[in-house]
Design a protein around this motif. Structure first.
Motif, PDB file in Angstrom:
ATOM      1  N   TYR A  42       0.856  -1.594  -0.119  1.00 25.80           N
ATOM      2  CA  TYR A  42       0.300  -0.013  -0.259  1.00 25.80           C
ATOM      3  C   TYR A  42       0.692   1.022  -0.155  1.00 25.80           C
ATOM      4  CZ  TYR A  42      -3.502  -3.304   0.533  1.00 25.80           C
ATOM      5  OH  TYR A  42      -4.000  -4.383   0.536  1.00 25.80           O
ATOM      6  N   PHE A  50      -5.639  -1.062  -5.348  1.00 21.41           N
ATOM      7  CA  PHE A  50      -6.244  -1.654  -4.430  1.00 21.41           C
ATOM      8  C   PHE A  50      -7.545  -1.209  -4.214  1.00 21.41           C
ATOM      9  CE2 PHE A  50      -9.036  -2.562  -0.683  1.00 21.41           C
ATOM     10  CZ  PHE A  50      -9.300  -3.659  -0.596  1.00 21.41           C
ATOM     11  N   ILE A  53      -9.231  -2.822  -7.515  1.00 22.42           N
ATOM     12  CA  ILE A  53      -9.496  -3.885  -7.530  1.00 22.42           C
ATOM     13  C   ILE A  53     -11.240  -3.347  -7.202  1.00 22.42           C
ATOM     14  CG2 ILE A  53      -9.174  -5.791  -5.338  1.00 22.42           C
ATOM     15  CD1 ILE A  53      -6.890  -5.241  -6.472  1.00 22.42           C
ATOM     16  N   TYR A  59     -13.983  -8.482  -7.299  1.00 26.35           N
ATOM     17  CA  TYR A  59     -13.911  -8.849  -6.073  1.00 26.35           C
ATOM     18  C   TYR A  59     -15.189  -7.404  -5.758  1.00 26.35           C
ATOM     19  CZ  TYR A  59     -11.080  -7.599  -2.068  1.00 26.35           C
ATOM     20  OH  TYR A  59     -10.122  -7.666  -1.319  1.00 26.35           O
ATOM     21  N   LEU A  61     -16.031  -8.559  -1.781  1.00 26.58           N
ATOM     22  CA  LEU A  61     -15.792  -8.302  -0.457  1.00 26.58           C
ATOM     23  C   LEU A  61     -16.052  -6.951  -0.128  1.00 26.58           C
ATOM     24  CD1 LEU A  61     -13.610 -10.284  -1.229  1.00 26.58           C
ATOM     25  CD2 LEU A  61     -12.355  -9.349   1.086  1.00 26.58           C
ATOM     26  N   GLY A 162     -13.242  -4.708   6.036  1.00 24.75           N
ATOM     27  CA  GLY A 162     -12.199  -5.053   4.946  1.00 24.75           C
ATOM     28  C   GLY A 162     -11.636  -7.005   4.881  1.00 24.75           C
ATOM     29  N   SER A 163     -11.894  -7.492   6.026  1.00 25.93           N
ATOM     30  CA  SER A 163     -11.168  -9.206   5.817  1.00 25.93           C
ATOM     31  C   SER A 163      -9.473  -8.855   6.199  1.00 25.93           C
ATOM     32  CB  SER A 163     -11.230 -10.054   5.282  1.00 25.93           C
ATOM     33  OG  SER A 163     -11.451 -11.193   5.352  1.00 25.93           O
ATOM     34  N   THR A 164      -8.828  -7.708   6.117  1.00 22.46           N
ATOM     35  CA  THR A 164      -7.637  -7.361   6.318  1.00 22.46           C
ATOM     36  C   THR A 164      -6.519  -9.001   7.563  1.00 22.46           C
ATOM     37  OG1 THR A 164      -7.902  -5.412   5.789  1.00 22.46           O
ATOM     38  CG2 THR A 164      -5.406  -5.897   7.180  1.00 22.46           C
ATOM     39  N   TYR A 206     -10.108 -12.564  -7.168  1.00 24.80           N
ATOM     40  CA  TYR A 206      -7.939 -12.557  -7.272  1.00 24.80           C
ATOM     41  C   TYR A 206      -7.247 -12.626  -8.582  1.00 24.80           C
ATOM     42  CZ  TYR A 206      -9.403 -12.103  -1.857  1.00 24.80           C
ATOM     43  OH  TYR A 206      -9.439 -11.733  -1.434  1.00 24.80           O
ATOM     44  N   MET A 252      -1.112 -15.279  -2.489  1.00 30.15           N
ATOM     45  CA  MET A 252      -0.970 -14.951  -4.092  1.00 30.15           C
ATOM     46  C   MET A 252       0.242 -15.081  -4.030  1.00 30.15           C
ATOM     47  SD  MET A 252      -3.142 -11.409  -4.518  1.00 30.15           S
ATOM     48  CE  MET A 252      -1.740 -10.130  -3.737  1.00 30.15           C
ATOM     49  N   GLU A 280       0.593 -12.864  -0.571  1.00 28.98           N
ATOM     50  CA  GLU A 280      -0.278 -12.427   0.936  1.00 28.98           C
ATOM     51  C   GLU A 280      -1.045 -13.972   0.404  1.00 28.98           C
ATOM     52  OE1 GLU A 280      -3.094  -8.053   0.073  1.00 28.98           O
ATOM     53  OE2 GLU A 280      -3.749  -9.879  -0.992  1.00 28.98           O
ATOM     54  N   SER A 282      -4.914 -14.682   2.324  1.00 24.71           N
ATOM     55  CA  SER A 282      -5.676 -14.330   3.140  1.00 24.71           C
ATOM     56  C   SER A 282      -6.842 -15.419   2.727  1.00 24.71           C
ATOM     57  CB  SER A 282      -6.264 -13.491   1.202  1.00 24.71           C
ATOM     58  OG  SER A 282      -8.067 -12.611   1.889  1.00 24.71           O
TER      59      SER A 282
HETATM   60  C1  AVJ Z   1      -7.824  -5.788   1.957  1.00 25.19           C
HETATM   61  C2  AVJ Z   1      -6.037  -7.319   2.627  1.00 25.19           C
HETATM   62  C3  AVJ Z   1      -8.003  -7.337   2.896  1.00 25.19           C
HETATM   63  O1  AVJ Z   1      -6.889 -10.075   1.054  1.00 25.19           O
HETATM   64  O2  AVJ Z   1      -8.980  -9.489  -0.097  1.00 25.19           O
HETATM   65  C4  AVJ Z   1      -7.279  -7.901  -2.595  1.00 25.19           C
HETATM   66  C5  AVJ Z   1      -6.173  -7.692  -0.210  1.00 25.19           C
HETATM   67  N1  AVJ Z   1      -5.213  -8.762  -2.518  1.00 25.19           N
HETATM   68  N2  AVJ Z   1      -6.768  -8.394  -3.354  1.00 25.19           N
HETATM   69  C6  AVJ Z   1      -7.397  -9.496   0.547  1.00 25.19           C
HETATM   70  C7  AVJ Z   1      -6.103  -8.127  -1.579  1.00 25.19           C
HETATM   71  C8  AVJ Z   1      -5.505  -8.569  -3.665  1.00 25.19           C
HETATM   72  C9  AVJ Z   1      -7.224  -7.949   0.740  1.00 25.19           C
HETATM   73  N3  AVJ Z   1      -7.417  -7.193   2.058  1.00 25.19           N
END
Ligand code: AVJ
Length: 322
Positions: A42, A50, A53, A59, A61, A162-164, A206, A252, A280, A282
């Protein structure tokens, strides 16, 4: 016209952010199974990617979470109770923060983020829109225990959207929840989590067809080049995202297209053709699984709200009486 607001950050970060970045990159690329921490996605460009996305049709979410807040923010406010300090993990740049602040009757709002500029920009915007709210941006890494300089101000609630949390391994996520459970004055949390669903839907989210996620992933290499003097040629890597069903998580990767050697910070790292760097994780949860994890961290899941299609959930976690 509203006057622009000047805000200063409360500082917890003791080292220059780049020191940690270089050390983490060298450490991660020195492992037998290479990896890079996702928190470095970031920078300004990464944050814009992002956001892009979140606009892709695949996406789901962010749209699901906004739907939940739009439909249930009043119930959340009732569950949380009035006059709380809201501590948000992340800079709070989003519509979600506003939906919550509009309903929550907060006394103070403390966004916590590692990136100072986005944190300040987002905080100033919130302060301008909510002039009566005490906005106290805290420049800190919420993945490590940090001091909340608001203990004296009253009872607080962590907002972690955000499901971070899904970016962390279960042991790290549990530790993070335990830090929340132990923070002085903290009564609980509202946490956004992505739910388990079909591999097809998850992998599409993704691997969007406009390749925005690919650009987001590859931006990590651009960032290593521009900030750490790295010599990556991003065109020599490709984006891959797969759902690991056993671990219930999207993984990822950046995959090397060829055998190559890349210099970073005076060192060189070799990559074999098809070798992958994990960038990453998730995690995708069930409500029962997330409830168990919270419970082992000292928090009780008391309520969960989902979107109509039950793709995503926002859960209320309450500190368990000792
Ligand atoms: C922001 C961490 C929740 O994991 O879905 C989005 C980041 N990575 N597409 C996730 C993300 C690829 C996202 N988060």
């Amino acid at each position: 016209m509203m006057r622009p607001v000047q805000l200063r950050t409360l500082d917890e970060a003791t080292q220059a952010p780049t020191d940690g970045f270089l050390a983490d990159v060298i450490e991660g690329l020195s492992r037998p199974a290479k990896r890079l921490p996702s928190k470095y996605f970031y920078d300004a460009r990464g944050s814009r990617l992002f956001e892009a996305i979140c606009e892709t049709p695949e996406y789901y979410l962010t749209r699901a979470e906004i739907e939940i807040l739009g439909d249930h923010a009043m119930e959340m406010a009732a569950a949380v109770g009035p006059r709380r300090i809201i501590v948000e993990y992340g800079s709070g740049e989003s519509i979600k923060t506003r939906l919550l602040l509009d309903h929550l009757d907060a006394t103070a709002y403390v966004p916590v983020d590692v990136s100072r500029e986005p944190l300040l920009a987002a905080s100033a915007a919130i302060q301008t829109e909510y002039p009566k709210l005490k906005v106290l941006p805290l420049h800190a890494d919420f993945t490590r225990p940090f001091n909340l300089p608001v203990g004296a101000l009253g009872r607080s609630l962590v907002y972690f959207p955000g499901s971070t949390i899904g970016n962390f391994e279960p042991t790290e996520a549990t530790a993070l929840l335990r830090n929340i459970a132990r923070a002085p004055g903290c009564e609980g949390a509202l946490v956004g989590i992505d739910l388990v669903k079909s591999k097809r839907v998850l992998e599409a989210a993704y691997n969007d067809s406009d390749l925005v996620t690919a650009a987001f992933n590859l931006n990590l290499l651009h960032r290593i080049n521009s900030e750490l003097g790295g010599e990556f040629q991003p065109g020599r890597f490709s984006h891959r995202a797969v759902f690991n069903e056993a671990a219930s998580r999207i993984e990822m990767y950046l995959v090397s297209k060829i055998d190559q050697v890349v210099g970073v910070g005076g060192r060189s790292f070799s990559f074999r053709a098809r070798e992958a760097i994990l960038t990453e994780l998730s995690h995708k949860y069930t409500l029962d699984g997330f409830s168990d994890m919270s419970s082992s961290a000292g928090l009780t899941l008391t309520q969960a709200w989902t979107d109509d299609a039950a793709r995503f959930a926002v859960v209320h976690l309450v500190r368990r009486a000792a």
